[in-house]
Design a protein around this motif. Structure first.
Motif, PDB file in Angstrom:
ATOM      1  N   ILE A   1       0.863  -1.179   0.000  1.00 10.17           N
ATOM      2  CA  ILE A   1       0.000   0.000   0.000  1.00 10.17           C
ATOM      3  C   ILE A   1       0.903   1.232   0.000  1.00 10.17           C
ATOM      4  CG2 ILE A   1      -1.755   1.269   1.292  1.00 10.17           C
ATOM      5  CD1 ILE A   1      -2.698  -1.407   2.434  1.00 10.17           C
ATOM      6  N   SER A   2       0.624   2.149  -0.894  1.00 14.19           N
ATOM      7  CA  SER A   2       1.475   3.338  -1.024  1.00 14.19           C
ATOM      8  C   SER A   2       1.335   4.258   0.185  1.00 14.19           C
ATOM      9  CB  SER A   2       1.120   4.099  -2.301  1.00 14.19           C
ATOM     10  OG  SER A   2      -0.131   4.730  -2.154  1.00 14.19           O
ATOM     11  N   ASN A   3       2.232   5.188   0.310  1.00 17.58           N
ATOM     12  CA  ASN A   3       2.191   6.180   1.383  1.00 17.58           C
ATOM     13  C   ASN A   3       1.413   7.431   0.990  1.00 17.58           C
ATOM     14  OD1 ASN A   3       3.645   4.671   3.224  1.00 17.58           O
ATOM     15  ND2 ASN A   3       5.606   5.374   2.452  1.00 17.58           N
ATOM     16  N   SER A   4       0.687   7.349  -0.115  1.00 18.62           N
ATOM     17  CA  SER A   4      -0.125   8.488  -0.566  1.00 18.62           C
ATOM     18  C   SER A   4      -1.321   8.643   0.373  1.00 18.62           C
ATOM     19  CB  SER A   4      -0.625   8.227  -1.988  1.00 18.62           C
ATOM     20  OG  SER A   4      -1.556   7.158  -1.994  1.00 18.62           O
ATOM     21  N   PRO A   5      -2.007   9.764   0.277  1.00 21.07           N
ATOM     22  CA  PRO A   5      -3.209   9.946   1.105  1.00 21.07           C
ATOM     23  C   PRO A   5      -4.238   8.820   0.891  1.00 21.07           C
ATOM     24  CG  PRO A   5      -2.563  12.049   0.180  1.00 21.07           C
ATOM     25  CD  PRO A   5      -1.689  10.992  -0.461  1.00 21.07           C
ATOM     26  N   GLU A   6      -4.372   8.380  -0.360  1.00 26.86           N
ATOM     27  CA  GLU A   6      -5.304   7.299  -0.649  1.00 26.86           C
ATOM     28  C   GLU A   6      -4.855   5.996   0.010  1.00 26.86           C
ATOM     29  OE1 GLU A   6      -3.859   9.180  -3.043  1.00 26.86           O
ATOM     30  OE2 GLU A   6      -5.542  10.362  -3.783  1.00 26.86           O
ATOM     31  N   GLY A   7      -3.554   5.750  -0.015  1.00 26.24           N
ATOM     32  CA  GLY A   7      -3.001   4.547   0.601  1.00 26.24           C
ATOM     33  C   GLY A   7      -3.190   4.542   2.108  1.00 26.24           C
ATOM     34  N   ILE A   8      -3.019   5.708   2.714  1.00 28.64           N
ATOM     35  CA  ILE A   8      -3.220   5.840   4.162  1.00 28.64           C
ATOM     36  C   ILE A   8      -4.673   5.544   4.516  1.00 28.64           C
ATOM     37  CG2 ILE A   8      -3.226   7.478   6.083  1.00 28.64           C
ATOM     38  CD1 ILE A   8      -0.798   8.840   4.660  1.00 28.64           C
ATOM     39  N   LEU A   9      -5.598   6.085   3.722  1.00 23.89           N
ATOM     40  CA  LEU A   9      -7.023   5.839   3.955  1.00 23.89           C
ATOM     41  C   LEU A   9      -7.344   4.360   3.777  1.00 23.89           C
ATOM     42  CD1 LEU A   9      -9.868   6.848   4.524  1.00 23.89           C
ATOM     43  CD2 LEU A   9     -10.086   7.337   2.070  1.00 23.89           C
ATOM     44  N   LEU A  10      -6.838   3.755   2.713  1.00 20.30           N
ATOM     45  CA  LEU A  10      -7.087   2.341   2.456  1.00 20.30           C
ATOM     46  C   LEU A  10      -6.567   1.480   3.597  1.00 20.30           C
ATOM     47  CD1 LEU A  10      -8.013  -0.003   0.702  1.00 20.30           C
ATOM     48  CD2 LEU A  10      -5.806   0.118  -0.489  1.00 20.30           C
ATOM     49  N   GLU A  11      -5.381   1.772   4.076  1.00 20.46           N
ATOM     50  CA  GLU A  11      -4.809   1.000   5.180  1.00 20.46           C
ATOM     51  C   GLU A  11      -5.667   1.130   6.434  1.00 20.46           C
ATOM     52  OE1 GLU A  11      -0.575   0.319   7.491  1.00 20.46           O
ATOM     53  OE2 GLU A  11      -0.723   1.882   5.979  1.00 20.46           O
ATOM     54  N   SER A  12      -6.165   2.330   6.707  1.00 22.40           N
ATOM     55  CA  SER A  12      -7.029   2.552   7.873  1.00 22.40           C
ATOM     56  C   SER A  12      -8.329   1.765   7.751  1.00 22.40           C
ATOM     57  CB  SER A  12      -7.354   4.033   8.027  1.00 22.40           C
ATOM     58  OG  SER A  12      -6.193   4.762   8.296  1.00 22.40           O
ATOM     59  N   VAL A  13      -8.914   1.763   6.566  1.00 29.55           N
ATOM     60  CA  VAL A  13     -10.160   1.026   6.343  1.00 29.55           C
ATOM     61  C   VAL A  13      -9.920  -0.472   6.531  1.00 29.55           C
ATOM     62  CG1 VAL A  13     -11.872   0.367   4.600  1.00 29.55           C
ATOM     63  CG2 VAL A  13     -11.210   2.758   4.858  1.00 29.55           C
ATOM     64  N   LEU A  14      -8.831  -0.990   5.974  1.00 27.65           N
ATOM     65  CA  LEU A  14      -8.528  -2.417   6.107  1.00 27.65           C
ATOM     66  C   LEU A  14      -8.278  -2.795   7.566  1.00 27.65           C
ATOM     67  CD1 LEU A  14      -6.212  -2.925   3.009  1.00 27.65           C
ATOM     68  CD2 LEU A  14      -8.576  -3.691   3.277  1.00 27.65           C
ATOM     69  N   GLU A  15      -7.555  -1.959   8.291  1.00 25.55           N
ATOM     70  CA  GLU A  15      -7.304  -2.241   9.707  1.00 25.55           C
ATOM     71  C   GLU A  15      -8.604  -2.196  10.504  1.00 25.55           C
ATOM     72  OE1 GLU A  15      -4.355   0.627  10.841  1.00 25.55           O
ATOM     73  OE2 GLU A  15      -2.740  -0.474   9.865  1.00 25.55           O
ATOM     74  N   GLY A  16      -9.455  -1.234  10.212  1.00 28.77           N
ATOM     75  CA  GLY A  16     -10.748  -1.132  10.893  1.00 28.77           C
ATOM     76  C   GLY A  16     -11.617  -2.340  10.612  1.00 28.77           C
ATOM     77  N   TYR A  17     -11.639  -2.783   9.363  1.00 33.90           N
ATOM     78  CA  TYR A  17     -12.432  -3.960   9.010  1.00 33.90           C
ATOM     79  C   TYR A  17     -11.908  -5.188   9.740  1.00 33.90           C
ATOM     80  CZ  TYR A  17     -14.632  -7.764   6.582  1.00 33.90           C
ATOM     81  OH  TYR A  17     -15.345  -8.908   6.314  1.00 33.90           O
ATOM     82  N   ASN A  18     -10.593  -5.345   9.795  1.00 38.51           N
ATOM     83  CA  ASN A  18     -10.016  -6.497  10.486  1.00 38.51           C
ATOM     84  C   ASN A  18     -10.368  -6.486  11.968  1.00 38.51           C
ATOM     85  OD1 ASN A  18      -8.846  -7.584   8.183  1.00 38.51           O
ATOM     86  ND2 ASN A  18      -6.916  -6.522   8.488  1.00 38.51           N
TER      87      ASN A  18
END
Length: 45
Positions: A4-21
């Motif tokens: 996952i990239s360090n871009s703003p979109e990547g940060i959001l995606l990582e947060s969503v995936l962590e929240g879902y987990n």
């Protein structure tokens, strides 16, 4: 699995995936505890 990239979109995606987990783990815990309680209540009858 792709990084996952360090871009703003990547940060959001990582947060969503962590929240879902975290949600999935908590939900699974609830279902497991409920199942154990139901099984124990049937055994004690």
């Amino acid at each position: 699995m792709e990084p996952i990239s360090n871009s703003p979109e990547g940060i959001l995606l990582e947060s969503v995936l962590e929240g879902y987990n975290e949600y999935f783990s908590a939900e699974l815990s609830q279902k497991t505890k409920r199942s154990i309680r139901e099984k124990n209540s049937k055994v004690n009858i």
